[in-house]
Design a protein around this motif. Structure first.
Motif, PDB file in Angstrom:
ATOM      1  N   VAL A 177     136.055 -52.843 -59.988  1.00 57.83           N
ATOM      2  CA  VAL A 177     135.710 -51.423 -60.114  1.00 57.83           C
ATOM      3  C   VAL A 177     136.406 -50.625 -59.009  1.00 57.83           C
ATOM      4  N   LYS A 178     136.409 -51.173 -57.800  1.00 56.04           N
ATOM      5  CA  LYS A 178     137.114 -50.521 -56.691  1.00 56.04           C
ATOM      6  C   LYS A 178     138.611 -50.413 -56.988  1.00 56.04           C
ATOM      7  N   ASP A 181     133.833 -45.398 -70.189  1.00 53.48           N
ATOM      8  CA  ASP A 181     135.278 -45.555 -70.040  1.00 53.48           C
ATOM      9  C   ASP A 181     135.765 -46.601 -71.031  1.00 53.48           C
ATOM     10  N   ASP A 228     132.577 -55.990 -58.710  1.00 53.12           N
ATOM     11  CA  ASP A 228     132.627 -54.868 -57.773  1.00 53.12           C
ATOM     12  C   ASP A 228     134.051 -54.630 -57.276  1.00 53.12           C
ATOM     13  N   LEU A 260     140.117 -50.394 -59.919  1.00 53.31           N
ATOM     14  CA  LEU A 260     140.338 -49.431 -60.993  1.00 53.31           C
ATOM     15  C   LEU A 260     140.258 -48.000 -60.467  1.00 53.31           C
ATOM     16  N   ASP A 261     139.271 -47.751 -59.630  1.00 55.18           N
ATOM     17  CA  ASP A 261     139.108 -46.400 -59.089  1.00 55.18           C
ATOM     18  C   ASP A 261     140.284 -46.007 -58.198  1.00 55.18           C
ATOM     19  N   ARG A 262     140.850 -46.978 -57.523  1.00 56.00           N
ATOM     20  CA  ARG A 262     141.962 -46.657 -56.624  1.00 56.00           C
ATOM     21  C   ARG A 262     143.289 -46.521 -57.370  1.00 56.00           C
ATOM     22  N   GLY A 265     143.947 -46.793 -60.964  1.00 57.88           N
ATOM     23  CA  GLY A 265     143.969 -46.097 -62.236  1.00 57.88           C
ATOM     24  C   GLY A 265     144.757 -46.777 -63.333  1.00 57.88           C
ATOM     25  N   ARG A 292     129.797 -45.699 -67.641  1.00 57.55           N
ATOM     26  CA  ARG A 292     130.807 -44.660 -67.459  1.00 57.55           C
ATOM     27  C   ARG A 292     131.352 -44.111 -68.771  1.00 57.55           C
ATOM     28  N   GLU A 342     129.243 -51.751 -66.535  1.00 56.59           N
ATOM     29  CA  GLU A 342     129.589 -50.703 -65.576  1.00 56.59           C
ATOM     30  C   GLU A 342     130.606 -49.725 -66.150  1.00 56.59           C
ATOM     31  N   LEU A 343     131.635 -50.243 -66.798  1.00 54.90           N
ATOM     32  CA  LEU A 343     132.734 -49.380 -67.235  1.00 54.90           C
ATOM     33  C   LEU A 343     132.499 -48.789 -68.615  1.00 54.90           C
TER      34      LEU A 343
END
Length: 364
Positions: A66-67, A149, A63, A69-71, A73, A147, A142-143
């Motif tokens: 993922v946070k 991704d 988790d 990566l989202d922040r 990039g 997604r 998840e990724l």
């Protein structure tokens, strides 16, 4: 140039060609700052998720990434639940501080020839190996699956010489290289076999890429001829096997410290990516081996990312891109793992740099 996905960008760089922009490698242990509510407690002694909880709980671990990566990039998500993942089930002991990187505090063998008594770890059950594998599976699901991704999920295996140093102790290993080179070579080759099986298990779990740090192979510890004779053969065999098992993009090799005296030797290991400590000139490395291997690095993690300002982070990152980015074959990272307490504003600035200065064609 049309914008590429992370996977496309990485593969283009590894192929020594120009992608849309310079890829960036994710932080390692620093990801604990994205766990729970830690990001709002940076610089404070009290944490929501302390380091041992982070590396023992795959759900929390995945988790947090993922946070992150989202922040930020970045193009790689780096799974590293501990440098001692293989050393512990082989007989070493470890100390886990609440906020810091776990360290080996007890070796597994007293003499180099005792390597024959070492246990070959079970990748499904032993120590924190299952946590590493579970974290990779969660991130893969998840990724990649949910997604779609193609960001690279990167597993971690300590390189053969460094694992040998964990098991025997670095200082005894140094003496063994001189006094018992044949037995030392046997230990290092055994460590390569163990690491390879762990790498395969991580690839089977969903890893695209395996990171193998080898700090004991540093020029600060052993001369180039020792590296070539006692570390290089096992590192090369392991690297070739990882790439054969997965694909040509699957291996990242890193050595801490000054390795300027062995760059040409390192380029023959066979890795997909070679990352260099900030003690090595990226410009010089690009000139000497940039036509042979994709380079990665090397912003100073302590003086710049930890103690510096966002402006210093920007200036040094810009210089790294200018030194090694032209023509492609370059990935932006730091000289080594990010210190846990690197300020958030410095991390934010660091991951803005590929978009600001790393778009191809690069501007002088």
């Amino acid at each position: 140039m049309d914008e590429m996905s992370s996977g496309e960008r990485i593969k283009k760089a590894i192929d020594l060609k120009e992608p849309d922009m310079v890829p960036s490698f994710g932080p390692c242990s620093w990801g604990v700052n994205m766990a729970g509510d830690n990001v709002n407690r940076m610089g404070k002694p009290e944490k929501d998720v302390y380091f041992p909880k982070f590396v023992h709980n795959p759900d929390i671990y995945a988790d947090a990434w993922v946070k992150a990566l989202d922040r930020f990039g970045f193009d790689f998500v780096h799974v590293l639940v501990g440098s001692n993942v293989l050393a512990l089930p082989m007989g070493c002991k470890e100390a886990e501080p609440p906020w810091g990187i776990p360290q080996v505090v007890g070796e597994a063998i007293e003499k180099v020839e005792d390597w024959k008594n070492l246990k070959f770890p079970n990748m499904d059950t032993d120590g924190k190996i299952p946590v590493q594998l579970s974290s990779i599976r969660l991130l893969d699901k998840e990724l990649h699956e949910k997604r779609g991704d193609d960001v690279f999920v990167t597993g971690t295996v300590i390189a053969p010489l460094t694992l040998a140093g964990f098991l025997l102790g670095v200082e005894p290993l140094m003496f063994a290289m001189i006094e018992k080179p044949d037995e030392t070579r046997e230990l290092v080759e055994f460590c390569a076999d163990v690491g390879l099986e762990c790498a395969k298990a991580q690839i089977d779990a969903g890893a695209d890429h395996i990171f193998t740090p080898d700090p004991t192979a540093s020029g600060d510890l052993i001369p180039a001829d020792f590296y070539e004779q006692l570390a290089f053969p096992a590192a090369k065999r392991q690297s070739e096997a990882i790439r054969k098992y997965k694909d040509k993009y699957a291996h990242h090799y890193h050595i801490c410290g000054n390795t300027a005296d062995r760059l040409e030797i390192l380029a023959e290991v066979g890795m997909s990516v070679l990352s260099l400590d900030n003690q090595v000139s990226l410009k010089e490395a690009k000139e000497r081996i940039g036509d042979k291997v994709c380079l990665c690095g090397n912003v100073n993690p302590a003086d710049t990312l930890f103690m510096g300002t966002p402006e210093k982070v920007e200036a040094e990152s810009k210089q790294c891109i200018a030194d090694a980015g032209p023509g492609g074959g370059f990935i932006l990272w730091s000289g080594c793992d990010f210190p846990l307490d690197c300020p958030l504003e410095n991390i934010d600035r660091f991951y803005e740099m590929p978009k600001k200065y790393g778009k191809y064609p690069l501007k002088g």
